[in-house]
Design a protein around this motif. Structure first.
Motif, PDB file in Angstrom:
ATOM      1  N   PRO A   1       0.808  -1.227   0.000  1.00  0.00           N
ATOM      2  CA  PRO A   1       0.000   0.000   0.000  1.00  0.00           C
ATOM      3  C   PRO A   1       0.837   1.271   0.000  1.00  0.00           C
ATOM      4  O   PRO A   1       0.370   2.328  -0.440  1.00  0.00           O
ATOM      5  N   ALA A   2       2.076   1.176   0.507  1.00  0.00           N
ATOM      6  CA  ALA A   2       2.924   2.363   0.599  1.00  0.00           C
ATOM      7  C   ALA A   2       3.661   2.650  -0.708  1.00  0.00           C
ATOM      8  O   ALA A   2       4.227   3.729  -0.880  1.00  0.00           O
ATOM      9  N   ALA A   3       3.689   1.681  -1.612  1.00  0.00           N
ATOM     10  CA  ALA A   3       4.437   1.838  -2.863  1.00  0.00           C
ATOM     11  C   ALA A   3       3.625   2.643  -3.873  1.00  0.00           C
ATOM     12  O   ALA A   3       2.407   2.514  -3.954  1.00  0.00           O
ATOM     13  N   ARG A   4       4.313   3.452  -4.659  1.00  0.00           N
ATOM     14  CA  ARG A   4       3.659   4.238  -5.693  1.00  0.00           C
ATOM     15  C   ARG A   4       3.581   3.420  -6.979  1.00  0.00           C
ATOM     16  O   ARG A   4       4.549   2.778  -7.382  1.00  0.00           O
ATOM     17  N   LEU A   5       2.416   3.447  -7.596  1.00  0.00           N
ATOM     18  CA  LEU A   5       2.257   2.767  -8.869  1.00  0.00           C
ATOM     19  C   LEU A   5       3.015   3.524  -9.955  1.00  0.00           C
ATOM     20  O   LEU A   5       2.989   4.754  -9.997  1.00  0.00           O
ATOM     21  N   SER A   6       3.681   2.791 -10.821  1.00  0.00           N
ATOM     22  CA  SER A   6       4.329   3.411 -11.971  1.00  0.00           C
ATOM     23  C   SER A   6       3.545   3.053 -13.224  1.00  0.00           C
ATOM     24  O   SER A   6       2.997   1.944 -13.327  1.00  0.00           O
ATOM     25  N   ASN A   7       3.495   3.973 -14.181  1.00  0.00           N
ATOM     26  CA  ASN A   7       2.736   3.715 -15.393  1.00  0.00           C
ATOM     27  C   ASN A   7       3.320   2.542 -16.164  1.00  0.00           C
ATOM     28  O   ASN A   7       2.580   1.734 -16.744  1.00  0.00           O
ATOM     29  N   GLU A   8       4.660   2.416 -16.160  1.00  0.00           N
ATOM     30  CA  GLU A   8       5.294   1.328 -16.903  1.00  0.00           C
ATOM     31  C   GLU A   8       4.847  -0.032 -16.368  1.00  0.00           C
ATOM     32  O   GLU A   8       4.488  -0.935 -17.130  1.00  0.00           O
ATOM     33  N   ALA A   9       4.869  -0.186 -15.043  1.00  0.00           N
ATOM     34  CA  ALA A   9       4.471  -1.468 -14.445  1.00  0.00           C
ATOM     35  C   ALA A   9       2.994  -1.745 -14.679  1.00  0.00           C
ATOM     36  O   ALA A   9       2.599  -2.874 -14.996  1.00  0.00           O
ATOM     37  N   VAL A  10       2.176  -0.709 -14.544  1.00  0.00           N
ATOM     38  CA  VAL A  10       0.727  -0.876 -14.741  1.00  0.00           C
ATOM     39  C   VAL A  10       0.421  -1.297 -16.174  1.00  0.00           C
ATOM     40  O   VAL A  10      -0.354  -2.238 -16.416  1.00  0.00           O
ATOM     41  N   GLN A  11       1.030  -0.627 -17.142  1.00  0.00           N
ATOM     42  CA  GLN A  11       0.756  -0.952 -18.548  1.00  0.00           C
ATOM     43  C   GLN A  11       1.235  -2.356 -18.893  1.00  0.00           C
ATOM     44  O   GLN A  11       0.587  -3.070 -19.677  1.00  0.00           O
ATOM     45  N   ALA A  12       2.369  -2.768 -18.312  1.00  0.00           N
ATOM     46  CA  ALA A  12       2.873  -4.120 -18.567  1.00  0.00           C
ATOM     47  C   ALA A  12       1.895  -5.168 -18.056  1.00  0.00           C
ATOM     48  O   ALA A  12       1.612  -6.166 -18.731  1.00  0.00           O
TER      49      ALA A  12
END
Length: 241
Positions: free
Chosen positions: A208-219
């Motif tokens: 929950p403390a980690a920030r989502l990155s667009n690269e990881a989300v899109q992958a």
């Protein structure tokens, strides 16, 4: 689990190997380019998953992917491409050729961890992201195959739209909005019995403390889309219409 890392750049290769090692106990095998990797595979190397750079001399990542998918003994191996952020057109071509996903340089530990988590079951079962048997899904939801295909098609469209929406949300720093959107997609995967895809999305939300990155989300979204398409294919193949 044996992991093959292919990259002609020594520094990039070592960084990726370190990130993989930090995700758990893996037997990591390295190859200095696509040709070296192919020679090892021809000699009997059978990794559970391969991370491969796209741009390499002698044999590119795309060319290696095509050889792997043409070899019956290797075709089931998950193949994750390593790309730059500007190579989206080639990524689409690789996805059509059978790539299981991609990570973007400079590497982020989250991207690597998400792929390893998503494909642990895939590597063990020798198949794509595992899912509930379509017949069991029909029985659980009380619907027929035609209706399930409608649901899967609708979810495919939802995922496609979510990719654009999540990119916008993360671009303006709306982490909460992005997490809510991912949670909705997770609920859709659970409803449709897409267990492996659900696991990949859970991986994005595991800290929950980690920030989502667009690269990881899109992958991960690309992986989920493939799982949806695979399940639809199984429904048609099984004649559940």
């Amino acid at each position: 689990m044996k992991v093959l890392v292919v990259d002609d750049d020594v520094v990039s290769r070592m960084v990726l190997m370190h990130l993989i090692d930090s995700c758990g106990k893996f037997d990591i095998v390295e190859a200095e380019d696509g040709l070296d990797a192919w020679n090892q595979l021809e000699r009997g190397l059978r990794p559970a998953i391969c991370f491969c750079d796209l741009r390499m001399p002698h044999l590119s990542g795309l060319e290696l992917l095509q050889r792997v998918k043409s070899a019956p003994a290797l075709a089931a191996m998950p193949f994750v491409l390593v790309t730059s952020a500007t190579e989206k057109d080639v990524v689409q071509e690789a996805s059509s050729a059978g790539a299981a996903g991609y990570i973007v340089k400079p590497f982020q530990a989250e991207q690597v961890r998400v792929h390893l988590t998503a494909f642990l079951d895939q590597a063990a079962n020798g198949s794509t992201l595992h899912a509930e048997d379509p017949a069991a899904t029909l029985n659980r939801l009380g619907i027929n195959g035609e209706r399930l295909l409608v649901y899967l098609n609708g979810f495919h469209n939802q995922l496609t739209a979510a990719g654009t929406d999540l990119e916008a949300l993360l671009g303006r720093g709306d982490q909460q909005g992005a997490q809510v959107r991912v949670e909705r997609l997770l609920a859709g995967c659970v409803t449709l019995g897409l267990d492996g895809a659900a696991g990949a999305l859970k991986g994005l939300l595991s800290d929950p403390a980690a920030r989502l990155s667009n690269e990881a989300v899109q992958a991960v979204l690309a992986d989920v889309l493939r799982a949806v398409d695979q399940q639809a294919g199984l429904v048609r193949q099984a004649g559940l219409m």
